[in-house]
Design a protein around this motif. Structure first.
Motif, PDB file in Angstrom:
ATOM      1  N   TYR A 174       0.971  -1.217   0.034  1.00 53.84           N
ATOM      2  CA  TYR A 174      -0.075  -0.020   0.229  1.00 53.84           C
ATOM      3  C   TYR A 174       0.896   1.337   0.098  1.00 53.84           C
ATOM      4  CZ  TYR A 174      -3.869  -3.126   1.049  1.00 53.84           C
ATOM      5  OH  TYR A 174      -4.973  -4.155   1.082  1.00 53.84           O
ATOM      6  N   ARG A 175       1.939   1.323   0.539  1.00 53.10           N
ATOM      7  CA  ARG A 175       2.978   2.327   0.675  1.00 53.10           C
ATOM      8  C   ARG A 175       3.582   2.608  -0.633  1.00 53.10           C
ATOM      9  NH1 ARG A 175       8.493   2.534   4.401  1.00 53.10           N
ATOM     10  NH2 ARG A 175       9.157   4.622   3.722  1.00 53.10           N
ATOM     11  N   ARG A 176       3.757   1.515  -1.354  1.00 55.79           N
ATOM     12  CA  ARG A 176       4.312   1.645  -2.721  1.00 55.79           C
ATOM     13  C   ARG A 176       3.321   2.408  -3.792  1.00 55.79           C
ATOM     14  NH1 ARG A 176       7.116  -3.307  -5.807  1.00 55.79           N
ATOM     15  NH2 ARG A 176       5.133  -4.146  -5.414  1.00 55.79           N
ATOM     16  N   THR A 177       1.991   1.907  -3.526  1.00 57.65           N
ATOM     17  CA  THR A 177       1.136   2.444  -4.578  1.00 57.65           C
ATOM     18  C   THR A 177       0.676   3.755  -4.198  1.00 57.65           C
ATOM     19  OG1 THR A 177      -0.032   0.093  -4.672  1.00 57.65           O
ATOM     20  CG2 THR A 177      -1.417   2.086  -5.099  1.00 57.65           C
ATOM     21  N   ASP A 178       0.711   4.171  -2.927  1.00 58.41           N
ATOM     22  CA  ASP A 178       0.559   5.583  -2.720  1.00 58.41           C
ATOM     23  C   ASP A 178       1.810   6.479  -3.255  1.00 58.41           C
ATOM     24  OD1 ASP A 178      -0.764   7.967  -0.880  1.00 58.41           O
ATOM     25  OD2 ASP A 178       1.384   7.779   0.063  1.00 58.41           O
ATOM     26  N   MET A 179       3.072   6.000  -2.903  1.00 58.05           N
ATOM     27  CA  MET A 179       4.021   6.376  -3.429  1.00 58.05           C
ATOM     28  C   MET A 179       4.283   6.697  -4.940  1.00 58.05           C
ATOM     29  SD  MET A 179       8.035   5.588  -2.414  1.00 58.05           S
ATOM     30  CE  MET A 179       7.456   5.489  -0.614  1.00 58.05           C
ATOM     31  N   LEU A 180       3.833   5.661  -5.588  1.00 54.95           N
ATOM     32  CA  LEU A 180       3.588   5.901  -7.271  1.00 54.95           C
ATOM     33  C   LEU A 180       2.495   6.991  -7.464  1.00 54.95           C
ATOM     34  CD1 LEU A 180       3.416   2.054  -8.188  1.00 54.95           C
ATOM     35  CD2 LEU A 180       5.294   3.695  -8.718  1.00 54.95           C
ATOM     36  N   GLY A 181       1.648   7.040  -6.821  1.00 58.95           N
ATOM     37  CA  GLY A 181       0.472   8.237  -7.195  1.00 58.95           C
ATOM     38  C   GLY A 181       1.237   9.339  -6.752  1.00 58.95           C
ATOM     39  N   ARG A 182       1.889   9.671  -5.804  1.00 58.48           N
ATOM     40  CA  ARG A 182       2.823  10.867  -5.510  1.00 58.48           C
ATOM     41  C   ARG A 182       3.632  11.379  -6.561  1.00 58.48           C
ATOM     42  NH1 ARG A 182       4.962   9.394  -0.060  1.00 58.48           N
ATOM     43  NH2 ARG A 182       5.967  11.459  -0.207  1.00 58.48           N
ATOM     44  N   ILE A 183       4.276  10.018  -6.899  1.00 59.11           N
ATOM     45  CA  ILE A 183       5.460  10.368  -7.980  1.00 59.11           C
ATOM     46  C   ILE A 183       4.750  10.834  -9.404  1.00 59.11           C
ATOM     47  CG2 ILE A 183       6.929   9.184  -9.736  1.00 59.11           C
ATOM     48  CD1 ILE A 183       7.849   7.441  -7.027  1.00 59.11           C
ATOM     49  N   PHE A 184       3.329  10.210  -9.803  1.00 56.70           N
ATOM     50  CA  PHE A 184       2.878  10.505 -10.959  1.00 56.70           C
ATOM     51  C   PHE A 184       2.412  12.058 -10.837  1.00 56.70           C
ATOM     52  CE2 PHE A 184      -1.770  11.236 -12.862  1.00 56.70           C
ATOM     53  CZ  PHE A 184      -1.108  10.961 -14.072  1.00 56.70           C
ATOM     54  N   ILE A 185       1.975  12.446  -9.686  1.00 57.41           N
ATOM     55  CA  ILE A 185       1.782  14.053  -9.583  1.00 57.41           C
ATOM     56  C   ILE A 185       2.839  15.025  -9.926  1.00 57.41           C
ATOM     57  CG2 ILE A 185       0.645  15.841  -8.155  1.00 57.41           C
ATOM     58  CD1 ILE A 185      -1.112  13.565  -6.903  1.00 57.41           C
ATOM     59  N   LYS A 186       3.981  14.527  -9.131  1.00 57.73           N
ATOM     60  CA  LYS A 186       5.017  15.378  -9.121  1.00 57.73           C
ATOM     61  C   LYS A 186       5.861  15.231 -10.515  1.00 57.73           C
ATOM     62  CE  LYS A 186       5.211  17.151  -5.020  1.00 57.73           C
ATOM     63  NZ  LYS A 186       5.284  18.664  -5.010  1.00 57.73           N
ATOM     64  N   LEU A 187       5.688  14.196 -11.455  1.00 59.46           N
ATOM     65  CA  LEU A 187       6.171  14.145 -12.656  1.00 59.46           C
ATOM     66  C   LEU A 187       5.514  15.098 -13.601  1.00 59.46           C
ATOM     67  CD1 LEU A 187       7.150  10.380 -13.242  1.00 59.46           C
ATOM     68  CD2 LEU A 187       8.882  12.665 -13.332  1.00 59.46           C
ATOM     69  N   GLY A 188       4.159  14.864 -13.461  1.00 62.00           N
ATOM     70  CA  GLY A 188       3.146  15.790 -14.292  1.00 62.00           C
ATOM     71  C   GLY A 188       3.643  17.317 -14.116  1.00 62.00           C
ATOM     72  N   GLN A 189       3.808  17.703 -12.829  1.00 58.17           N
ATOM     73  CA  GLN A 189       4.166  19.247 -12.577  1.00 58.17           C
ATOM     74  C   GLN A 189       5.487  19.421 -13.202  1.00 58.17           C
ATOM     75  OE1 GLN A 189       3.939  19.304  -8.373  1.00 58.17           O
ATOM     76  NE2 GLN A 189       1.691  19.329  -8.152  1.00 58.17           N
TER      77      GLN A 189
END
Length: 263
Positions: free
Chosen positions: A118-133
């Protein structure tokens, strides 16, 4: 003892409140242009001379690129993503060493995964947002630097002179003109040239198939061997002239053009 009668309290007369009269509406038969509206109208003016050059008194729009701030934001986002990348590698390694099976299943992890999953899934979501920015900021900044040229000293001087003469906005808000090394000029002629260049590429893309079909049409229409040979030579010469005089020459190497001509 008799009751002592006291005089009623004295209330000085109060004046009625002064209500400010409702101001009358503006006279819409007139047009008063001041402030930022005046400046925007001046920047909207195009060149007035017939040659299309910079007319006297014209003010070319220019804006700050905020290069230092753009680099600051990109550096900040870059380090945030790098930090998330390190954390993700740590979680991946922890899951890999603790998992009994080498085969991964995203569906199984979503249903029966541990806290690390679950921690990895949450981290991938945060990375997705930051990469988009990060990607948007990097692409936008790069496109701005590529499409806009720095403002010249003459253009900045013309803008500054007009601002001093008309003073449409407050002095503190006009200080952006003092950042001469950070100003980019927005030229209407440059934008039109970019559009024209795109149209030229589209025309060339449509013309390539036509250039290949013309010799075949000539063979079917023109009777006689000599007539056909003359038309083919004429069309070939015209095609060579078009290729050499336009940007088509840069699409292929000389050897590739020779191979195409021999086919």
């Amino acid at each position: 003892m008799g009751q002592v009668q006291t005089a009623p309290p004295f209330h000085p007369p109060t004046q009625p409140p002064h209500y400010q009269a409702h101001p009358t509406g503006p006279d819409m038969t007139k047009k008063t242009v001041v402030g930022y509206e005046l400046l925007a109208d001046k920047l909207t003016e195009g060149p007035k001379d017939e040659t299309g050059g910079s007319a006297e008194g014209q003010v070319l729009p220019m804006y700050r690129k905020f290069e230092a701030l753009n680099h600051r934001i990109l550096l900040h986002l870059q380090d945030e993503i790098a930090e998330l990348e390190e954390e993700l590698r740590y979680v991946d390694e922890s899951i890999a060493q603790s998992s009994p099976s080498p085969h991964a299943s995203r569906r199984a992890e979503a249903r029966y995964g541990s806290e690390l999953h679950y921690r990895r899934t949450d981290m991938l979501g945060r990375i997705f947002i930051k990469l988009g920015q990060y990607n948007q900021a990097l692409s936008s900044f790069s496109t701005m630097l590529k499409n806009l040229d720095p403002a010249s000293t003459e253009e900045v001087h013309a803008y500054h002179s007009w601002m001093e003469k008309h003073a449409p906005i407050d002095c503190s808000e006009a200080r952006f003109l003092e950042q001469k090394d950070d100003l980019l000029a927005v030229s209407r002629r440059r934008s039109a040239a970019s559009v024209g260049g795109a149209g030229l590429h589209q025309s060339m893309a449509l013309g390539l198939p036509l250039m290949a079909v013309l010799p075949l049409i000539a063979l079917a229409v023109v009777p006689g061997v000599l007539g056909r040979l003359f038309v083919i030579v004429l069309i070939g010469s015209a095609e060579v002239g078009v290729v050499v005089s336009t940007e088509l020459m840069g699409l292929l190497t000389v050897r590739e053009w020779v191979v195409c001509a021999s086919m």
